[in-house]
Design a protein around this motif. Structure first.
Motif, short mmCIF file in Angstrom:
data_model
loop_
_atom_site.label_atom_id
_atom_site.label_comp_id
_atom_site.label_asym_id
_atom_site.label_seq_id
_atom_site.Cartn_x
_atom_site.Cartn_y
_atom_site.Cartn_z
N ALA A 14 6.97 -43.58 -97.52
CA ALA A 14 6.91 -41.89 -97.68
C ALA A 14 7.31 -41.52 -96.77
O ALA A 14 8.62 -40.62 -97.35
CB ALA A 14 5.24 -42.33 -96.71
N GLU A 18 10.94 -38.95 -99.05
CA GLU A 18 10.85 -37.47 -98.92
C GLU A 18 12.25 -37.70 -98.53
O GLU A 18 12.30 -36.09 -99.61
CB GLU A 18 9.92 -37.67 -97.76
CG GLU A 18 8.77 -36.92 -97.50
CD GLU A 18 7.86 -35.83 -99.16
OE1 GLU A 18 8.65 -35.59 -99.22
OE2 GLU A 18 6.91 -36.48 -99.38
N ARG A 22 14.01 -34.93 -100.90
CA ARG A 22 15.50 -34.16 -100.44
C ARG A 22 16.89 -33.71 -100.63
O ARG A 22 17.59 -33.20 -100.96
CB ARG A 22 15.20 -34.58 -98.83
CG ARG A 22 14.22 -33.62 -97.92
CD ARG A 22 14.21 -33.05 -96.25
NE ARG A 22 14.90 -34.48 -95.97
CZ ARG A 22 13.89 -35.15 -95.61
NH1 ARG A 22 12.76 -35.26 -95.42
NH2 ARG A 22 14.42 -36.60 -95.14
N ALA A 136 7.75 -36.50 -105.14
CA ALA A 136 8.15 -35.52 -104.36
C ALA A 136 8.88 -35.08 -104.55
O ALA A 136 9.03 -33.71 -103.79
CB ALA A 136 8.34 -36.87 -103.30
#
Ligand code: TXA
Ligand code: MG
Length: 329
Positions: A14, A18, A22, A136
């Motif tokens: 996870a 992320e 980003r 994501a």
């Protein structure tokens, strides 16, 4: 080019997804596993990031990229799917298939990524790490294989690191990939065309289409003004050592890339031997192909002799990559 970057390597998970999302949103270059090979991702809508991607790989800008998305609705926000294209998408996505379809009006993929064509190549990868990153991030991610242009495609994070460390922002390590050769590319033109054999066999696609796939002529493949599959340059997938195909014997100092259980004359004089699949399983051979080519090449043999591989199922993709590797540079 962006050199001297500090390339971060993170485990899949996870937090990794992320961090990848980003970095992509900030215009960064992120390598991540797909089920075929590791890809080098950039935000498909960010022309500057895409320019950095071409530079990091040393890739000619006339060679367009595949846009990766998480699901079919996202694919339809980029490309126009007729009944036949939708049938293939529903049968094989997520999976090792890329479809070339007309761009929709206002297509969000930057022109630089499609090399000025009015078509776009789209794929929904099945790998859970690729899926997590795409979800994501939220947008389309263009991703060529994460290697220096012309090198063998990466099937491990370590392959990506050895080619691209210092040139990209992040590598997500998801372990070895399962398929091992790039996706099959089908052009959804007037007749459906097999633009690149790959990880989904021709036989399976033809069974769903109910018709044979056409192959572009050799002239069309090498004609720069009519790029059908512009990336299919002859000397691709190339190790440094010369590659000799259909070997029936081994000469001293050659490395042998074997297939099946046959024992070739002279094999005792080989500098190294690796067997793609002792049981002649073509899926296993595809998964091992690029890693074994890299390993044999690292031993600097006089040449790499390769045993014959049947031209069926994934053998079509394996032989395609081996023939390109064997083209003298
Ligand atoms: O399995 C794969 O397809 C991997 C993973 C990362 O998804 N990606 C990959 O990308 O192999 P790349 O860039 O190494 O190969 C993409 C191929 C090139 O041969 C390119 O010319 C072709 O797709 N391509 C892209 N857009 C096209 C278009 N609009 N028409 C025809 N060919 C296109
Ligand atoms: Mg590639």
């Amino acid at each position: 080019m962006k050199t001297g970057l500090e390339t971060l390597i993170l485990p899949a998970g996870a937090a990794g997804a992320e961090a990848a999302a980003r970095a992509l949103a900030a215009g960064g270059l992120v390598a991540f596993p797909t089920e075929t090979v590791y890809g080098l991702g950039a935000d498909a809508a960010n022309a500057t990031a895409i320019a950095h991607l071409y530079a990091a790989k040393g890739r000619p800008a006339f060679n367009p990229l595949i846009a990766h998305v998480a699901d079919i609705p996202a694919a339809r926000r980029i490309g126009r799917f007729d009944t036949r294209a939708l049938k293939l998408a529903e049968a094989f996505w997520p999976g090792p298939l890329t479809l070339v379809v007309p761009k929709i009006e206002g297509c969000p993929v930057a022109d630089l990524a499609t090399a000025g064509l009015d078509t776009v190549a789209i794929r929904i990868p099945a790998h859970p790490v690729a899926q997590a990153i795409l979800r994501a991030f939220g947008g389309a991610v263009v991703a060529p294989s994460a290697n220096i242009s012309g090198h063998v495609s990466p099937t491990l994070a370590a392959h990506v690191e050895s080619d691209l460390a210092g040139r990209i922002d992040l590598i997500i390590d998801g372990g070895p990939v399962s398929v091992g050769v790039e996706s099959t590319i089908v052009g959804c033109f007037e007749t459906a065309m097999l633009l690149r054999p790959g990880g989904l066999s021709r036989e399976r696609i033809e069974a769903v289409l109910g018709a044979p796939l056409a192959r572009p002529s050799l002239e069309a493949e090498s004609d720069d003004s009519q790029p059908l599959a512009p990336g299919m340059l002859a000397s691709h997938y190339a190790p440094r050592a010369p590659v000799r195909l259909d070997a029936r014997e081994v000469t001293p100092g050659e490395a042998l890339l074997a297939f099946g259980s046959a024992r070739l004359p002279g094999v005792d004089t080989a500098s190294a031997v690796m067997n793609l699949s002792p049981t002649a399983d073509l899926d296993e051979a595809a998964a091992n192909l690029f890693g074994y080519l890299r390993s044999l090449d690292a031993k600097s043999p006089r040449a790499i002799a390769v045993m014959a591989i049947p031209e069926q199922e994934l053998g079509e993709a394996i032989n395609d990559r081996l023939r390109r590797a064997a083209v003298a540079r």
